[in-house]
Design a protein around this motif. Sequence first.
Motif, PDB file in Angstrom:
ATOM      1  N   CYS A  77       0.823  -1.176   0.104  1.00 45.88           N
ATOM      2  CA  CYS A  77       0.068  -0.058   0.075  1.00 45.88           C
ATOM      3  C   CYS A  77       0.841   1.152  -0.074  1.00 45.88           C
ATOM      4  CB  CYS A  77      -0.767  -0.032   1.185  1.00 45.88           C
ATOM      5  SG  CYS A  77      -1.985  -1.249   1.325  1.00 45.88           S
ATOM      6  N   ASP A  78       0.369   2.372  -0.643  1.00 44.31           N
ATOM      7  CA  ASP A  78       1.129   3.464  -0.552  1.00 44.31           C
ATOM      8  C   ASP A  78       0.585   4.747   0.230  1.00 44.31           C
ATOM      9  OD1 ASP A  78       2.891   3.211  -2.784  1.00 44.31           O
ATOM     10  OD2 ASP A  78       1.144   2.840  -4.132  1.00 44.31           O
ATOM     11  N   TYR A  79      -0.771   4.296   0.805  1.00 36.90           N
ATOM     12  CA  TYR A  79      -1.300   5.330   1.602  1.00 36.90           C
ATOM     13  C   TYR A  79      -2.272   4.320   2.596  1.00 36.90           C
ATOM     14  CZ  TYR A  79      -0.489   8.542  -2.037  1.00 36.90           C
ATOM     15  OH  TYR A  79      -0.146   9.461  -3.125  1.00 36.90           O
ATOM     16  N   VAL A  80      -2.444   5.149   3.666  1.00 34.51           N
ATOM     17  CA  VAL A  80      -3.619   4.432   4.724  1.00 34.51           C
ATOM     18  C   VAL A  80      -4.742   5.844   4.536  1.00 34.51           C
ATOM     19  CG1 VAL A  80      -4.142   3.844   7.041  1.00 34.51           C
ATOM     20  CG2 VAL A  80      -1.825   3.254   5.848  1.00 34.51           C
ATOM     21  N   MET A  81      -6.067   5.236   4.491  1.00 34.13           N
ATOM     22  CA  MET A  81      -7.127   6.320   4.748  1.00 34.13           C
ATOM     23  C   MET A  81      -7.638   5.711   6.123  1.00 34.13           C
ATOM     24  SD  MET A  81     -10.523   6.752   2.600  1.00 34.13           S
ATOM     25  CE  MET A  81     -11.167   5.250   2.609  1.00 34.13           C
ATOM     26  N   PHE A  82      -7.599   6.708   7.158  1.00 34.93           N
ATOM     27  CA  PHE A  82      -8.029   6.446   8.248  1.00 34.93           C
ATOM     28  C   PHE A  82      -9.428   7.332   8.265  1.00 34.93           C
ATOM     29  CE2 PHE A  82      -3.629   6.152   9.219  1.00 34.93           C
ATOM     30  CZ  PHE A  82      -3.655   5.227  10.315  1.00 34.93           C
ATOM     31  N   ASP A  83     -10.363   6.627   8.289  1.00 32.73           N
ATOM     32  CA  ASP A  83     -12.009   7.221   8.014  1.00 32.73           C
ATOM     33  C   ASP A  83     -12.861   6.946   9.183  1.00 32.73           C
ATOM     34  OD1 ASP A  83     -14.667   7.097   7.122  1.00 32.73           O
ATOM     35  OD2 ASP A  83     -13.795   7.964   5.412  1.00 32.73           O
ATOM     36  N   SER A  84     -13.674   7.898   9.852  1.00 32.70           N
ATOM     37  CA  SER A  84     -14.400   7.657  11.006  1.00 32.70           C
ATOM     38  C   SER A  84     -15.235   6.359  10.649  1.00 32.70           C
ATOM     39  CB  SER A  84     -15.165   8.885  11.340  1.00 32.70           C
ATOM     40  OG  SER A  84     -15.964   9.389  10.112  1.00 32.70           O
ATOM     41  N   ASP A  85     -15.666   6.195   9.498  1.00 37.02           N
ATOM     42  CA  ASP A  85     -16.505   5.019   9.016  1.00 37.02           C
ATOM     43  C   ASP A  85     -15.812   3.890   8.591  1.00 37.02           C
ATOM     44  OD1 ASP A  85     -18.784   6.257   9.909  1.00 37.02           O
ATOM     45  OD2 ASP A  85     -19.217   7.250   7.883  1.00 37.02           O
ATOM     46  N   GLY A  86     -14.318   3.828   8.746  1.00 37.50           N
ATOM     47  CA  GLY A  86     -13.555   3.100   8.057  1.00 37.50           C
ATOM     48  C   GLY A  86     -13.388   1.626   9.078  1.00 37.50           C
ATOM     49  N   ALA A  87     -12.927   0.443   8.484  1.00 40.38           N
ATOM     50  CA  ALA A  87     -12.769  -0.704   8.945  1.00 40.38           C
ATOM     51  C   ALA A  87     -12.120  -0.787  10.286  1.00 40.38           C
ATOM     52  CB  ALA A  87     -12.119  -1.607   8.021  1.00 40.38           C
ATOM     53  N   VAL A  88     -12.645  -1.745  11.357  1.00 39.55           N
ATOM     54  CA  VAL A  88     -11.953  -1.755  12.693  1.00 39.55           C
ATOM     55  C   VAL A  88     -11.228  -3.124  12.461  1.00 39.55           C
ATOM     56  CG1 VAL A  88     -12.414  -2.224  15.051  1.00 39.55           C
ATOM     57  CG2 VAL A  88     -13.693  -0.449  13.734  1.00 39.55           C
ATOM     58  N   GLU A  89     -10.132  -3.263  12.604  1.00 39.12           N
ATOM     59  CA  GLU A  89      -9.098  -4.426  12.661  1.00 39.12           C
ATOM     60  C   GLU A  89      -8.867  -4.949  13.720  1.00 39.12           C
ATOM     61  OE1 GLU A  89      -7.625  -7.295  11.594  1.00 39.12           O
ATOM     62  OE2 GLU A  89      -8.228  -6.162   9.704  1.00 39.12           O
ATOM     63  N   GLU A  90      -9.190  -5.987  14.210  1.00 42.69           N
ATOM     64  CA  GLU A  90      -8.774  -6.736  15.398  1.00 42.69           C
ATOM     65  C   GLU A  90      -7.406  -6.599  15.778  1.00 42.69           C
ATOM     66  OE1 GLU A  90     -10.743 -10.112  16.306  1.00 42.69           O
ATOM     67  OE2 GLU A  90     -12.658  -9.620  15.409  1.00 42.69           O
ATOM     68  N   ALA A  91      -6.613  -6.557  14.793  1.00 42.68           N
ATOM     69  CA  ALA A  91      -5.050  -6.668  14.979  1.00 42.68           C
ATOM     70  C   ALA A  91      -4.431  -5.474  15.507  1.00 42.68           C
ATOM     71  CB  ALA A  91      -4.331  -6.922  13.757  1.00 42.68           C
ATOM     72  N   TYR A  92      -5.185  -4.224  15.264  1.00 43.28           N
ATOM     73  CA  TYR A  92      -4.626  -3.110  15.865  1.00 43.28           C
ATOM     74  C   TYR A  92      -5.494  -2.445  17.095  1.00 43.28           C
ATOM     75  CZ  TYR A  92      -2.679  -3.074  11.363  1.00 43.28           C
ATOM     76  OH  TYR A  92      -1.878  -3.514   9.954  1.00 43.28           O
ATOM     77  N   GLN A  93      -4.673  -2.023  18.007  1.00 37.83           N
ATOM     78  CA  GLN A  93      -5.538  -1.147  19.109  1.00 37.83           C
ATOM     79  C   GLN A  93      -6.409  -0.381  18.614  1.00 37.83           C
ATOM     80  OE1 GLN A  93      -2.494   0.256  21.848  1.00 37.83           O
ATOM     81  NE2 GLN A  93      -4.175   0.929  23.420  1.00 37.83           N
ATOM     82  N   PHE A  94      -7.490  -0.333  19.506  1.00 36.87           N
ATOM     83  CA  PHE A  94      -8.644   0.696  19.108  1.00 36.87           C
ATOM     84  C   PHE A  94      -8.653   1.635  20.232  1.00 36.87           C
ATOM     85  CE2 PHE A  94     -12.668   2.231  18.778  1.00 36.87           C
ATOM     86  CZ  PHE A  94     -13.015   2.493  17.440  1.00 36.87           C
ATOM     87  N   PHE A  95      -8.773   3.001  20.110  1.00 31.65           N
ATOM     88  CA  PHE A  95      -8.916   4.016  21.100  1.00 31.65           C
ATOM     89  C   PHE A  95      -9.919   4.795  21.104  1.00 31.65           C
ATOM     90  CE2 PHE A  95      -4.436   3.432  19.392  1.00 31.65           C
ATOM     91  CZ  PHE A  95      -3.549   3.337  20.607  1.00 31.65           C
ATOM     92  N   ASP A  96     -10.501   4.806  22.469  1.00 29.92           N
ATOM     93  CA  ASP A  96     -11.617   5.636  22.799  1.00 29.92           C
ATOM     94  C   ASP A  96     -10.878   6.823  23.522  1.00 29.92           C
ATOM     95  OD1 ASP A  96     -13.802   3.762  22.382  1.00 29.92           O
ATOM     96  OD2 ASP A  96     -13.510   2.631  24.257  1.00 29.92           O
ATOM     97  N   ASP A  97     -11.838   8.043  23.164  1.00 27.37           N
ATOM     98  CA  ASP A  97     -11.157   9.268  23.699  1.00 27.37           C
ATOM     99  C   ASP A  97     -10.991   9.397  25.090  1.00 27.37           C
ATOM    100  OD1 ASP A  97     -10.969  10.247  21.297  1.00 27.37           O
ATOM    101  OD2 ASP A  97     -13.106  11.212  21.125  1.00 27.37           O
ATOM    102  N   GLU A  98     -11.961   8.549  25.921  1.00 26.94           N
ATOM    103  CA  GLU A  98     -11.909   8.240  27.413  1.00 26.94           C
ATOM    104  C   GLU A  98     -10.470   7.315  27.674  1.00 26.94           C
ATOM    105  OE1 GLU A  98     -14.755   7.062  25.772  1.00 26.94           O
ATOM    106  OE2 GLU A  98     -15.461   8.980  25.789  1.00 26.94           O
ATOM    107  N   ASP A  99      -9.911   6.651  26.937  1.00 32.04           N
ATOM    108  CA  ASP A  99      -8.823   5.833  27.291  1.00 32.04           C
ATOM    109  C   ASP A  99      -7.584   6.462  27.171  1.00 32.04           C
ATOM    110  OD1 ASP A  99     -10.577   3.710  27.600  1.00 32.04           O
ATOM    111  OD2 ASP A  99     -10.133   3.039  25.623  1.00 32.04           O
ATOM    112  N   GLU A 100      -7.527   7.767  26.563  1.00 32.25           N
ATOM    113  CA  GLU A 100      -6.356   8.369  26.354  1.00 32.25           C
ATOM    114  C   GLU A 100      -5.814   9.422  27.476  1.00 32.25           C
ATOM    115  OE1 GLU A 100      -6.331   9.781  22.258  1.00 32.25           O
ATOM    116  OE2 GLU A 100      -7.906   8.662  22.047  1.00 32.25           O
TER     117      GLU A 100
END
Length: 100
Positions: A77-100
């Motif tokens: 891949c040449d790019y990553v699109m981070f989109d609010s409706d993008g895919a949630v991938e279990e292999a990566y950590q998911f951050f909630d605003d409250e967790d930061e």
Amino acid sequence: MVNAHIRRFMDLSTGHLPKSDRELLEAYAQSGGATGLSCLSGPHGWFVWVGERRCSPDWPGSASLRRILEDAASNGCDYVMFDSDGAVEEAYQFFDDEDE
């Protein structure tokens, strides 16, 4: 058929970015890429070039973002699109605003 260069991109949820990376990407976008990664921002996220700068030791992005960019590069891949409706991938950590 048009003889155009076709590029690949990884599509992920913005939830895979901690707040510090979201702020970093927005700063990069506002600078036009002059202060770091080349990326575009929009109302729903960022479109980030998977360049070589991610590998520099002084790069300020999180380990999570570095891993995503490395994985995108290793998958052609040449790019990553981070989109609010993008895919949630279990292999990566998911951050909630409250967790930061």
